[in-house]
Design a protein around this motif. Structure first.
Motif, PDB file in Angstrom:
ATOM      1  N   PHE A 130     -19.618  27.243 -17.490  1.00 43.60           N
ATOM      2  CA  PHE A 130     -18.715  28.208 -16.873  1.00 43.60           C
ATOM      3  C   PHE A 130     -19.241  29.620 -17.107  1.00 43.60           C
ATOM      4  O   PHE A 130     -19.916  29.891 -18.117  1.00 43.60           O
ATOM      5  N   TYR A 133     -12.915  32.264 -12.940  1.00 42.92           N
ATOM      6  CA  TYR A 133     -14.123  31.695 -13.542  1.00 42.92           C
ATOM      7  C   TYR A 133     -14.943  30.968 -12.492  1.00 42.92           C
ATOM      8  O   TYR A 133     -14.398  30.279 -11.629  1.00 42.92           O
ATOM      9  N   LEU A 183      -8.309  24.971  -9.491  1.00 44.31           N
ATOM     10  CA  LEU A 183      -9.478  24.954  -8.616  1.00 44.31           C
ATOM     11  C   LEU A 183      -9.190  25.691  -7.321  1.00 44.31           C
ATOM     12  O   LEU A 183      -8.199  25.414  -6.647  1.00 44.31           O
ATOM     13  N   ALA A 198      -3.294  26.340 -17.269  1.00 47.28           N
ATOM     14  CA  ALA A 198      -4.616  25.756 -17.074  1.00 47.28           C
ATOM     15  C   ALA A 198      -5.284  26.394 -15.859  1.00 47.28           C
ATOM     16  O   ALA A 198      -4.601  26.901 -14.955  1.00 47.28           O
ATOM     17  N   PRO A 199      -6.589  26.376 -15.808  1.00 48.92           N
ATOM     18  CA  PRO A 199      -7.273  26.849 -14.596  1.00 48.92           C
ATOM     19  C   PRO A 199      -6.886  26.015 -13.378  1.00 48.92           C
ATOM     20  O   PRO A 199      -6.527  24.841 -13.494  1.00 48.92           O
ATOM     21  N   TYR A 233     -23.801  23.460  -6.076  1.00 53.67           N
ATOM     22  CA  TYR A 233     -22.630  22.881  -6.752  1.00 53.67           C
ATOM     23  C   TYR A 233     -21.993  23.946  -7.650  1.00 53.67           C
ATOM     24  O   TYR A 233     -22.151  23.960  -8.869  1.00 53.67           O
ATOM     25  N   SER A 274     -26.526  19.243 -16.020  1.00 56.94           N
ATOM     26  CA  SER A 274     -25.841  19.053 -17.284  1.00 56.94           C
ATOM     27  C   SER A 274     -26.530  19.888 -18.364  1.00 56.94           C
ATOM     28  O   SER A 274     -27.766  19.943 -18.389  1.00 56.94           O
ATOM     29  N   PRO A 275     -25.759  20.549 -19.259  1.00 59.15           N
ATOM     30  CA  PRO A 275     -24.304  20.504 -19.323  1.00 59.15           C
ATOM     31  C   PRO A 275     -23.636  21.349 -18.245  1.00 59.15           C
ATOM     32  O   PRO A 275     -24.194  22.343 -17.778  1.00 59.15           O
ATOM     33  N   LEU A 276     -22.446  20.928 -17.840  1.00 59.45           N
ATOM     34  CA  LEU A 276     -21.656  21.730 -16.933  1.00 59.45           C
ATOM     35  C   LEU A 276     -21.322  23.033 -17.662  1.00 59.45           C
ATOM     36  O   LEU A 276     -20.969  23.016 -18.846  1.00 59.45           O
ATOM     37  N   ASN A 287     -14.894  24.687  -4.172  1.00 57.96           N
ATOM     38  CA  ASN A 287     -15.991  23.847  -4.644  1.00 57.96           C
ATOM     39  C   ASN A 287     -17.116  23.867  -3.622  1.00 57.96           C
ATOM     40  O   ASN A 287     -16.907  24.320  -2.485  1.00 57.96           O
ATOM     41  N   GLN A 325     -18.073  28.030 -12.139  1.00 64.81           N
ATOM     42  CA  GLN A 325     -18.565  26.867 -12.880  1.00 64.81           C
ATOM     43  C   GLN A 325     -19.650  26.186 -12.046  1.00 64.81           C
ATOM     44  O   GLN A 325     -19.477  25.993 -10.844  1.00 64.81           O
ATOM     45  N   TYR A 345     -12.418  29.017 -10.143  1.00 68.08           N
ATOM     46  CA  TYR A 345     -11.086  28.703 -10.652  1.00 68.08           C
ATOM     47  C   TYR A 345     -10.315  30.000 -10.888  1.00 68.08           C
ATOM     48  O   TYR A 345     -10.896  31.042 -11.202  1.00 68.08           O
ATOM     49  N   TYR A 398     -21.916  22.720 -11.474  1.00 70.13           N
ATOM     50  CA  TYR A 398     -21.896  21.293 -11.794  1.00 70.13           C
ATOM     51  C   TYR A 398     -23.107  20.574 -11.208  1.00 70.13           C
ATOM     52  O   TYR A 398     -23.092  19.374 -10.985  1.00 70.13           O
ATOM     53  N   GLY A 428     -18.292  33.724 -17.823  1.00 64.84           N
ATOM     54  CA  GLY A 428     -17.411  34.339 -18.806  1.00 64.84           C
ATOM     55  C   GLY A 428     -16.094  34.857 -18.240  1.00 64.84           C
ATOM     56  O   GLY A 428     -15.218  35.247 -19.011  1.00 64.84           O
ATOM     57  N   ALA A 458     -18.274  26.058  -8.349  1.00 71.35           N
ATOM     58  CA  ALA A 458     -16.832  26.074  -8.145  1.00 71.35           C
ATOM     59  C   ALA A 458     -16.244  27.365  -8.706  1.00 71.35           C
ATOM     60  O   ALA A 458     -16.829  28.007  -9.588  1.00 71.35           O
TER      61      ALA A 458
END
Lengths: 108, 118
Positions: A99, A88, A47, A44-45, A33, A95-97, A50, A90, A37, A92, A101, A35
């Motif tokens: 990212f 970036y 997508l 905003a980023p 899982y 938890s926690p999700l 995924n 990420q 971006y 998923y 750097g 992703a």
């Protein structure tokens, strides 16, 4: 918490060149899982990828994702002028999700 | 195409409380999606704050959990964030986003800059 480390921090390339971005996880990412971006200044980023390798709707096929477990890669086969941005990863799967750097792809 | 729009104050005093709302249009907030808040300090990377599911189930980042409440108002098709005891470290662009299956973010608001300063 899964820490994502992206490398390199900055990638200086020319339009038409191939870009290879790395994302390494501190532990295995469940179900891959992962992703990717793209973010441009003041936006905003967006997508791109995924599930490590599935392109999101409307994303050109010059973008591809690969990898599994702890090592993932985003490849841009031939850079277009609009691809110069920050990328970036990420995860998923846990938890926690979290990212990475970010990797800045800049014009050489 | 679902759209998200953040609203709230751009300036919060130290020790104050931040309240933001995310209005969702072009789709129902009661669909089978999680709805998240994410922030980005100026010039830095992204941090997931927390998420909420229709009906009110929440997941919070443990680093913020003691100061955070995320709520949902399905009648208004919006969700909200309250973060108390604000400090300069909370200065950031705050985004709301829709969670796709599993937890990636397939739709984002434009973001709103929140500055903590007296």
């Amino acid at each position: 918490e899964i820490v994502l480390t992206q490398s390199p921090g900055t990638l200086s390339l020319s339009p038409g060149e191939r870009a290879t971005l790395s994302c390494r996880a501190s532990q295995s990412v469940s179900n891959n899982y992962l992703a990717w971006y793209q973010q441009k200044p003041g936006q905003a980023p967006r997508l791109l990828i995924n599930g490590a390798s599935r392109r999101a709707t409307g994303i050109p096929d010059r973008f591809s994702g690969s990898g599994s477990g702890t090592d993932f890669t985003l490849t841009i086969s031939r850079l277009e002028p609009e691809d110069f941005a920050v990328y970036y990863c990420q995860q998923y799967g846990n938890s926690p999700l979290t990212f990475g750097g970010g990797t800045k792809v800049e014009i050489k | 195409q679902v759209q998200l729009q953040e609203s709230g104050p751009g300036l919060v005093k130290p020790s104050g409380t931040l309240s933001l709302t995310c209005a969702v249009s072009g789709g129902s907030i009661s669909s089978t999606n999680w709805w998240s808040w994410i922030r980005q300090p100026p010039g830095e990377g992204l941090e997931w704050i927390g998420e909420i599911y229709p009906g009110g189930i929440t997941n919070y980042n443990s680093s913020l959990k003691s100061r955070l409440i995320i709520a949902i108002d399905e009648s208004k098709n919006q969700f909200s964030l309250r973060l108390n005891s604000m400090t300069a470290a909370d200065t950031a662009v705050y985004y709301c986003a829709r969670g796709g299956p599993g937890g990636y973010f397939d739709s984002w608001g434009q973001g709103t800059l929140v500055t903590v300063s007296s």
